[in-house]
Design a protein around this motif. Structure first.
Motif, PDB file in Angstrom:
ATOM      1  N   ALA A  85      25.064  -8.773 -40.059  1.00 39.07           N
ATOM      2  CA  ALA A  85      25.835  -8.343 -41.227  1.00 39.07           C
ATOM      3  C   ALA A  85      24.902  -8.261 -42.435  1.00 39.07           C
ATOM      4  CB  ALA A  85      26.970  -9.329 -41.505  1.00 39.07           C
ATOM      5  N   VAL A  86      24.656  -7.049 -42.909  1.00 40.54           N
ATOM      6  CA  VAL A  86      23.718  -6.828 -44.010  1.00 40.54           C
ATOM      7  C   VAL A  86      24.425  -6.079 -45.128  1.00 40.54           C
ATOM      8  CG1 VAL A  86      21.508  -5.804 -44.674  1.00 40.54           C
ATOM      9  CG2 VAL A  86      21.805  -6.730 -42.372  1.00 40.54           C
ATOM     10  N   ASP A  87      24.265  -6.567 -46.349  1.00 39.25           N
ATOM     11  CA  ASP A  87      24.823  -5.912 -47.520  1.00 39.25           C
ATOM     12  C   ASP A  87      24.193  -4.525 -47.662  1.00 39.25           C
ATOM     13  OD1 ASP A  87      25.495  -5.081 -50.138  1.00 39.25           O
ATOM     14  OD2 ASP A  87      25.506  -7.145 -50.879  1.00 39.25           O
ATOM     15  N   LEU A  88      25.029  -3.506 -47.803  1.00 41.17           N
ATOM     16  CA  LEU A  88      24.507  -2.147 -47.933  1.00 41.17           C
ATOM     17  C   LEU A  88      23.601  -1.988 -49.138  1.00 41.17           C
ATOM     18  CD1 LEU A  88      27.613   0.010 -46.932  1.00 41.17           C
ATOM     19  CD2 LEU A  88      25.549  -0.424 -45.604  1.00 41.17           C
ATOM     20  N   HIS A  89      23.761  -2.815 -50.152  1.00 39.14           N
ATOM     21  CA  HIS A  89      22.871  -2.770 -51.315  1.00 39.14           C
ATOM     22  C   HIS A  89      21.415  -2.947 -50.882  1.00 39.14           C
ATOM     23  CE1 HIS A  89      21.678  -3.510 -55.553  1.00 39.14           C
ATOM     24  NE2 HIS A  89      20.797  -4.327 -55.005  1.00 39.14           N
ATOM     25  N   GLU A  90      21.193  -3.857 -49.921  1.00 33.13           N
ATOM     26  CA  GLU A  90      19.823  -4.106 -49.450  1.00 33.13           C
ATOM     27  C   GLU A  90      19.252  -2.881 -48.741  1.00 33.13           C
ATOM     28  OE1 GLU A  90      18.578  -6.742 -50.523  1.00 33.13           O
ATOM     29  OE2 GLU A  90      20.328  -7.988 -50.929  1.00 33.13           O
ATOM     30  N   LEU A  91      20.097  -2.183 -47.996  1.00 32.25           N
ATOM     31  CA  LEU A  91      19.623  -1.026 -47.221  1.00 32.25           C
ATOM     32  C   LEU A  91      19.441   0.208 -48.097  1.00 32.25           C
ATOM     33  CD1 LEU A  91      21.987  -1.357 -44.107  1.00 32.25           C
ATOM     34  CD2 LEU A  91      19.718  -2.352 -44.422  1.00 32.25           C
ATOM     35  N   VAL A  92      20.411   0.460 -48.995  1.00 33.50           N
ATOM     36  CA  VAL A  92      20.400   1.699 -49.761  1.00 33.50           C
ATOM     37  C   VAL A  92      19.480   1.621 -50.972  1.00 33.50           C
ATOM     38  CG1 VAL A  92      21.820   3.303 -51.105  1.00 33.50           C
ATOM     39  CG2 VAL A  92      22.717   2.303 -48.992  1.00 33.50           C
ATOM     40  N   PHE A  93      19.632   0.559 -51.751  1.00 33.59           N
ATOM     41  CA  PHE A  93      18.919   0.502 -53.027  1.00 33.59           C
ATOM     42  C   PHE A  93      17.567  -0.207 -52.943  1.00 33.59           C
ATOM     43  CE2 PHE A  93      23.474   0.699 -54.218  1.00 33.59           C
ATOM     44  CZ  PHE A  93      23.456   1.968 -54.769  1.00 33.59           C
ATOM     45  N   ARG A  94      17.382  -1.051 -51.929  1.00 30.93           N
ATOM     46  CA  ARG A  94      16.090  -1.751 -51.816  1.00 30.93           C
ATOM     47  C   ARG A  94      15.296  -1.292 -50.597  1.00 30.93           C
ATOM     48  NH1 ARG A  94      14.378  -6.621 -51.964  1.00 30.93           N
ATOM     49  NH2 ARG A  94      15.905  -7.622 -50.595  1.00 30.93           N
ATOM     50  N   ASP A  95      15.858  -0.377 -49.817  1.00 29.88           N
ATOM     51  CA  ASP A  95      15.154   0.198 -48.667  1.00 29.88           C
ATOM     52  C   ASP A  95      14.679  -0.867 -47.690  1.00 29.88           C
ATOM     53  OD1 ASP A  95      14.182   2.278 -47.111  1.00 29.88           O
ATOM     54  OD2 ASP A  95      12.212   2.247 -48.065  1.00 29.88           O
ATOM     55  N   VAL A  96      15.468  -1.926 -47.522  1.00 31.18           N
ATOM     56  CA  VAL A  96      15.142  -2.953 -46.522  1.00 31.18           C
ATOM     57  C   VAL A  96      15.469  -2.391 -45.147  1.00 31.18           C
ATOM     58  CG1 VAL A  96      15.737  -5.245 -45.650  1.00 31.18           C
ATOM     59  CG2 VAL A  96      15.495  -4.867 -48.122  1.00 31.18           C
TER      60      VAL A  96
END
Length: 383
Positions: free
Chosen positions: A287-298
């Motif tokens: 479970a990963v916050d989409l903020h990490e994927l979209v805005f921080r490119d994790v």
């Protein structure tokens, strides 16, 4: 005989000292099957986790068959119970063997007998095998890897899975910059122990996350720090990681748990960092916050050692890793803690122990040849 941490380990000393090179003097050659009872194997008949282990797993004796061309008979000494084995027993692993099957993925044995056309192995040699939980295995010689006869048998039994996993996670997921910092959870696990030791050798800072204060290792292996996460949210954990990392970049986090733990690690790496998931301890989807994927490119990716074995290019990297890992193990630089050792006859107790929360080391199984060679006199240990 069951041997647990805290018990006397004196009887194991021939298997943890260089005297292991004298195996050839511990049993009669050539091997005579008539001198020994039929070997016993563990058989899994059902992977329904709602049933008791005793209903699903049993011991079965089987007759020895003659060797065919290219085959080797191996007397198994020690075999590891890994999380992958427990997942497979419950039908939750990436590969589901046809039932019934003999479980196990890694172990060490001694060559008992070879077919006439096997050029590179002889009775008495120590070999790494697929570690099926059995007193004896018959396998093609190309599927065995000979190791130094002076190797520590118990450590060798744990060499094929966790150490190369740690090695590849550190060296082949991202390019760690000079002064880089790695964050890992389940830091007291076998892979976690290996990551710590290998990172210390490479001068990599490690931030270790565990869920209990008593899981913090009193030993300091290198530039490492500990966080006890007893229910922190992602921002709180991330703040602690950033404080401990200081100016060191945080390009990589290593996740053995999944579920919410994956999201917490995603918050701990730098922008553009990678979280690699190699374990399923929580049993929950990552479970990963989409903020990490979209805005921080994790980036979040998986790792399964079996895939590296099936790819010819990656297999070469694994084999190269083994060369160095064996040398580190022989030097005592790379070691995995052992909590208990059980004979195959106590497999149900061993499996229950391996599944127990809060373990501080691996649980191993021993085959009949472990005790046979342990008790056998050596003819001349200096020859």
């Amino acid at each position: 005989m069951v041997c647990k941490k805290g018990d006397t380990m004196d009887r194991l000393s021939p298997f943890t000292q260089p005297s292991t090179q004298h195996f050839l003097h511990r049993f009669p050659a050539p091997f005579d099957p008539a001198q020994f009872p039929p070997p016993v194997s563990v058989q899994v008949h059902d992977v329904d986790a709602s049933k008791a282990l005793e209903e699903r797993v049993e011991l079965t004796a089987r007759e020895r068959r003659p060797l065919m061309a290219g085959e080797v008979r191996v007397g198994m000494l020690a075999m590891t119970i890994n999380p992958a084995d427990l997942l497979q027993l419950d039908g939750r692993y990436g590969v589901r063997p046809k039932l019934p099957y003999v479980p196990g993925h890694e172990g060490v044995g001694v060559v008992l007998q070879t077919a006439d056309d096997v050029p590179d192995l002889s009775p008495g040699h120590l070999v790494l095998s697929n570690g099926r939980w059995s007193d004896e295995l018959v396998v093609g010689h190309r599927h065995l890897e000979r190791i130094d006869d002076a190797a520590d048998v118990l450590q060798s039994a744990m060499l094929r899975a966790n150490p190369p996993t740690a090695w590849l996670l550190l060296k082949h997921i991202v390019s760690l910059p000079a002064g880089g910092c790695v964050v890992q959870n389940a830091a007291n696990s076998a892979v976690g122990q290996c990551v710590r030791q290998l990172a210390a050798l490479g001068g990599v800072r490690v931030i270790n996350i565990v869920r209990r204060a008593d899981a913090v290792d009193a030993r300091t292996l290198g530039d490492e720090h500990w966080i006890v996460d007893e229910g922190m949210d992602a921002p709180t954990l991330s703040a602690q990681v950033k404080r401990l990392a200081g100016q060191h970049p945080r390009p990589l986090a290593i996740d053995a748990i999944g579920g919410e733990a994956t999201g917490k690690l995603a918050a701990c790496v730098d922008d553009g960092g990678t979280v690699v998931v190699y374990g399923l301890m929580s049993g929950a989807p990552a479970a990963v916050d989409l903020h990490e994927l979209v805005f921080r490119d994790v980036r979040v990716r998986g790792f399964w050692l079996a895939r590296w074995f099936s790819d010819p290019v990656q297999l070469g990297q694994v084999k190269a890793a083994y060369t160095e890992l064996v040398a580190l193990m022989k030097a005592g630089t790379l070691r995995i803690d052992i909590e208990a050792i059980y004979p195959l006859a106590s497999v149900h107790e061993a499996l229950a122990h391996a599944a127990r929360p809060g373990r501080t080391g691996k649980v191993l199984l021993t085959g009949a040849w472990f005790d046979r060679l342990l008790q056998a006199p050596r003819e001349n240990p200096d020859n």
